[in-house]
Design a protein around this motif. Sequence first.
Motif, mmCIF file in Angstrom:
data_model
loop_
_atom_site.group_PDB
_atom_site.id
_atom_site.type_symbol
_atom_site.label_atom_id
_atom_site.label_comp_id
_atom_site.label_asym_id
_atom_site.label_seq_id
_atom_site.Cartn_x
_atom_site.Cartn_y
_atom_site.Cartn_z
ATOM 1 N N VAL A 209 0.779 -1.723 -12.811
ATOM 2 C CA VAL A 209 2.154 -1.271 -12.614
ATOM 3 C C VAL A 209 2.376 -0.870 -11.159
ATOM 4 C CG1 VAL A 209 3.806 0.565 -13.180
ATOM 5 C CG2 VAL A 209 2.527 -0.578 -14.998
ATOM 6 N N GLY A 210 1.383 -0.215 -10.548
ATOM 7 C CA GLY A 210 1.507 0.179 -9.151
ATOM 8 C C GLY A 210 1.719 -1.019 -8.239
ATOM 9 N N CYS A 211 0.973 -2.098 -8.473
ATOM 10 C CA CYS A 211 1.148 -3.314 -7.669
ATOM 11 C C CYS A 211 2.499 -3.967 -7.947
ATOM 12 C CB CYS A 211 0.011 -4.295 -7.956
ATOM 13 S SG CYS A 211 -1.581 -3.792 -7.283
ATOM 14 N N LEU A 212 2.918 -3.952 -9.224
ATOM 15 C CA LEU A 212 4.218 -4.512 -9.595
ATOM 16 C C LEU A 212 5.351 -3.780 -8.873
ATOM 17 C CD1 LEU A 212 5.945 -6.358 -11.503
ATOM 18 C CD2 LEU A 212 5.913 -4.447 -13.108
ATOM 19 N N VAL A 213 5.320 -2.444 -8.921
ATOM 20 C CA VAL A 213 6.376 -1.647 -8.294
ATOM 21 C C VAL A 213 6.320 -1.775 -6.775
ATOM 22 C CG1 VAL A 213 7.263 0.700 -7.975
ATOM 23 C CG2 VAL A 213 6.480 -0.058 -10.229
ATOM 24 N N SER A 214 5.121 -1.899 -6.222
ATOM 25 C CA SER A 214 4.998 -2.135 -4.786
ATOM 26 C C SER A 214 5.773 -3.386 -4.390
ATOM 27 C CB SER A 214 3.521 -2.280 -4.410
ATOM 28 O OG SER A 214 3.372 -2.531 -3.035
ATOM 29 N N GLY A 215 5.675 -4.434 -5.199
ATOM 30 C CA GLY A 215 6.444 -5.645 -4.939
ATOM 31 C C GLY A 215 7.937 -5.437 -5.112
ATOM 32 N N ARG A 263 -10.790 11.421 -4.072
ATOM 33 C CA ARG A 263 -10.816 12.849 -4.401
ATOM 34 C C ARG A 263 -9.743 13.276 -5.402
ATOM 35 N NH1 ARG A 263 -12.301 11.979 0.804
ATOM 36 N NH2 ARG A 263 -14.105 13.165 1.609
ATOM 37 N N VAL A 264 -8.645 12.515 -5.483
ATOM 38 C CA VAL A 264 -7.538 12.854 -6.366
ATOM 39 C C VAL A 264 -7.336 11.705 -7.351
ATOM 40 C CG1 VAL A 264 -5.073 13.406 -6.487
ATOM 41 C CG2 VAL A 264 -6.427 14.188 -4.539
ATOM 42 N N GLU A 265 -7.026 12.050 -8.595
ATOM 43 C CA GLU A 265 -6.775 11.006 -9.578
ATOM 44 C C GLU A 265 -5.664 10.091 -9.072
ATOM 45 O OE1 GLU A 265 -5.826 10.514 -14.347
ATOM 46 O OE2 GLU A 265 -6.167 12.499 -13.478
ATOM 47 N N LYS A 266 -5.930 8.802 -9.094
ATOM 48 C CA LYS A 266 -5.039 7.857 -8.419
ATOM 49 C C LYS A 266 -3.661 7.758 -9.070
ATOM 50 C CE LYS A 266 -8.781 5.162 -6.354
ATOM 51 N NZ LYS A 266 -9.855 6.088 -6.752
ATOM 52 N N SER A 267 -3.585 7.921 -10.380
ATOM 53 C CA SER A 267 -2.270 7.901 -11.037
ATOM 54 C C SER A 267 -1.424 9.086 -10.591
ATOM 55 C CB SER A 267 -2.441 7.924 -12.561
ATOM 56 O OG SER A 267 -3.056 6.743 -13.022
ATOM 57 N N VAL A 268 -2.062 10.239 -10.432
ATOM 58 C CA VAL A 268 -1.359 11.422 -9.919
ATOM 59 C C VAL A 268 -0.898 11.180 -8.485
ATOM 60 C CG1 VAL A 268 -1.603 13.871 -9.336
ATOM 61 C CG2 VAL A 268 -2.632 12.976 -11.442
ATOM 62 N N LEU A 269 -1.748 10.550 -7.701
ATOM 63 C CA LEU A 269 -1.422 10.273 -6.302
ATOM 64 C C LEU A 269 -0.220 9.337 -6.197
ATOM 65 C CD1 LEU A 269 -2.630 11.156 -3.603
ATOM 66 C CD2 LEU A 269 -4.080 9.116 -3.642
ATOM 67 N N MET A 270 -0.194 8.289 -7.021
ATOM 68 C CA MET A 270 0.950 7.378 -6.996
ATOM 69 C C MET A 270 2.227 8.085 -7.440
ATOM 70 S SD MET A 270 -0.361 3.571 -8.150
ATOM 71 C CE MET A 270 -1.181 4.044 -9.676
ATOM 72 N N THR A 271 2.130 8.955 -8.433
ATOM 73 C CA THR A 271 3.293 9.713 -8.885
ATOM 74 C C THR A 271 3.860 10.566 -7.757
ATOM 75 O OG1 THR A 271 2.391 9.814 -11.139
ATOM 76 C CG2 THR A 271 4.130 11.373 -10.590
ATOM 77 N N ALA A 272 2.980 11.236 -7.030
ATOM 78 C CA ALA A 272 3.427 12.091 -5.926
ATOM 79 C C ALA A 272 4.132 11.282 -4.843
ATOM 80 C CB ALA A 272 2.226 12.836 -5.339
ATOM 81 N N PHE A 273 3.570 10.140 -4.478
ATOM 82 C CA PHE A 273 4.203 9.314 -3.447
ATOM 83 C C PHE A 273 5.558 8.779 -3.915
ATOM 84 C CE2 PHE A 273 -0.053 8.867 -1.372
ATOM 85 C CZ PHE A 273 0.353 9.244 -0.097
ATOM 86 N N CYS A 274 5.678 8.459 -5.188
ATOM 87 C CA CYS A 274 6.965 7.973 -5.705
ATOM 88 C C CYS A 274 8.034 9.068 -5.647
ATOM 89 C CB CYS A 274 6.803 7.467 -7.137
ATOM 90 S SG CYS A 274 5.960 5.878 -7.272
ATOM 91 N N PHE A 304 4.455 1.867 1.104
ATOM 92 C CA PHE A 304 3.241 1.152 1.472
ATOM 93 C C PHE A 304 1.963 1.833 0.972
ATOM 94 C CE2 PHE A 304 6.155 -0.657 4.651
ATOM 95 C CZ PHE A 304 5.847 -2.002 4.515
ATOM 96 N N ALA A 305 2.088 3.041 0.432
ATOM 97 C CA ALA A 305 0.899 3.717 -0.102
ATOM 98 C C ALA A 305 0.527 3.200 -1.486
ATOM 99 C CB ALA A 305 1.146 5.227 -0.164
ATOM 100 N N LEU A 306 1.493 2.686 -2.236
ATOM 101 C CA LEU A 306 1.249 2.343 -3.637
ATOM 102 C C LEU A 306 0.227 1.222 -3.806
ATOM 103 C CD1 LEU A 306 4.840 2.527 -5.188
ATOM 104 C CD2 LEU A 306 3.034 4.253 -5.199
ATOM 105 N N PRO A 308 -2.360 -0.044 -1.839
ATOM 106 C CA PRO A 308 -3.790 0.255 -1.660
ATOM 107 C C PRO A 308 -4.357 1.200 -2.715
ATOM 108 C CG PRO A 308 -2.481 1.298 0.063
ATOM 109 C CD PRO A 308 -1.584 0.350 -0.658
ATOM 110 N N ILE A 309 -3.552 2.169 -3.165
ATOM 111 C CA ILE A 309 -4.033 3.056 -4.225
ATOM 112 C C ILE A 309 -4.248 2.263 -5.505
ATOM 113 C CG2 ILE A 309 -3.484 5.067 -5.644
ATOM 114 C CD1 ILE A 309 -1.772 6.091 -3.306
ATOM 115 N N ALA A 310 -3.283 1.402 -5.831
ATOM 116 C CA ALA A 310 -3.361 0.639 -7.076
ATOM 117 C C ALA A 310 -4.530 -0.341 -7.072
ATOM 118 C CB ALA A 310 -2.049 -0.103 -7.316
ATOM 119 N N ILE A 311 -4.715 -1.054 -5.966
ATOM 120 C CA ILE A 311 -5.794 -2.048 -5.941
ATOM 121 C C ILE A 311 -7.158 -1.358 -5.909
ATOM 122 C CG2 ILE A 311 -5.942 -2.371 -3.431
ATOM 123 C CD1 ILE A 311 -6.224 -5.362 -3.962
#
Length: 387
Positions: A209-215, A263-274, A304-306, A308-311
Amino acid sequence: MLSAQPNQKPGLFVPVAGLSLFALASGYLMSLIPLSLTYFDLSLDLAPWLASIFYLGLLLGAPCIAPIVSRIGHSKAFILFLNILLCSVVVMVLLPQSSVWLVSRLIAGLAVAGIFVVVESWLLMADTQKQRAKRLGLYMTALYGGTAIGQLAVDYLGTTGNLPYLVVIGLLAAASLPALLVKRGQPQSSEQHAIALSDLKTLSKPAIVGCLVSGLLLGPIYGLLPVYVSRDMGFAQQTGQFMALIIMGGMIVQPLVSYLSPRVEKSVLMTAFCLVGAAALLLLIQTSLVGLWLGFVLLGACAFALYPIAISLACDHLPSSQIVSATQIMLLSYSVGSVIGPVAASRFDDVEHGLPLYLAASFLVTVCYLSAHLLARSKARLPTAKA
């Protein structure tokens, strides 16, 4: 397929140097194409379709890269795809017709899919999550740094005449030189396993989903935002600067992403950036110049953060032998979003601040999905925790 031997780590110079020159050309080209339409007597209505068909090329090309890399190797594949992209630009200059440009951008998308998969898989062939995060951060910094500098060429070299396209062609030709001249540090041959269809369910859904939304975000940012800034915001002379701020934000955030990812759960990290990205778009609908600068930088950082975090999330628990296949799947997901994004965003044209509203909606829907995923997973863990 190609991979690295356990005792040999693929070098970084060739892919990073080549990618940096490619990024300079790509950064200039992404704004040059929509802004040069009127010079070539082409309709501005062609802009979203040129963006979408380019990402359709990414979508079609992503599943086809692995056999080519397997047969000729990372270095030769990198050179091949760069030259296909170069030829597509040459054809656009020689034959400025709508149908020709659409076909050329489709072919360019196929070539760029190859460039991304080759470079990403080359750099992700590392032993630990920390090494992969660092290499991915270096990759993103080179990509976005080159792209940001390339955007500035819009203001200094302009968007009319053949000179801008000749500069792009020259940069793409130069991007092949590191791979042509440096033979050491390339991935060595070993077995590479494809990810079976039955294994797709084991890949992280938030990663896909992170890669999809990045697109969904980057497709309109690349294809439509230059026109929006120039026409709707009235900053025709500063379009390149504002686009460069977006890419610069994407580059600046990469060291932070590399540091936080392990260091941080990646799903949480993507949520914060969104969440931050949605808030940043509020700054684009006000008149303060400082606020606009900050808004563009934050938008770029979050959009642009989404990816690299997703992959990185998708590759966390995979062996090196499946990295190429995983990057293909993630690029496929990104490409689907990139195809849909520009066309979907163009539906907001009749609404005031339509493009920022579309981008904000994409961020917020992602927040809702990731929050629901995290909540469902935390509930699933409760019985185990009580036990």
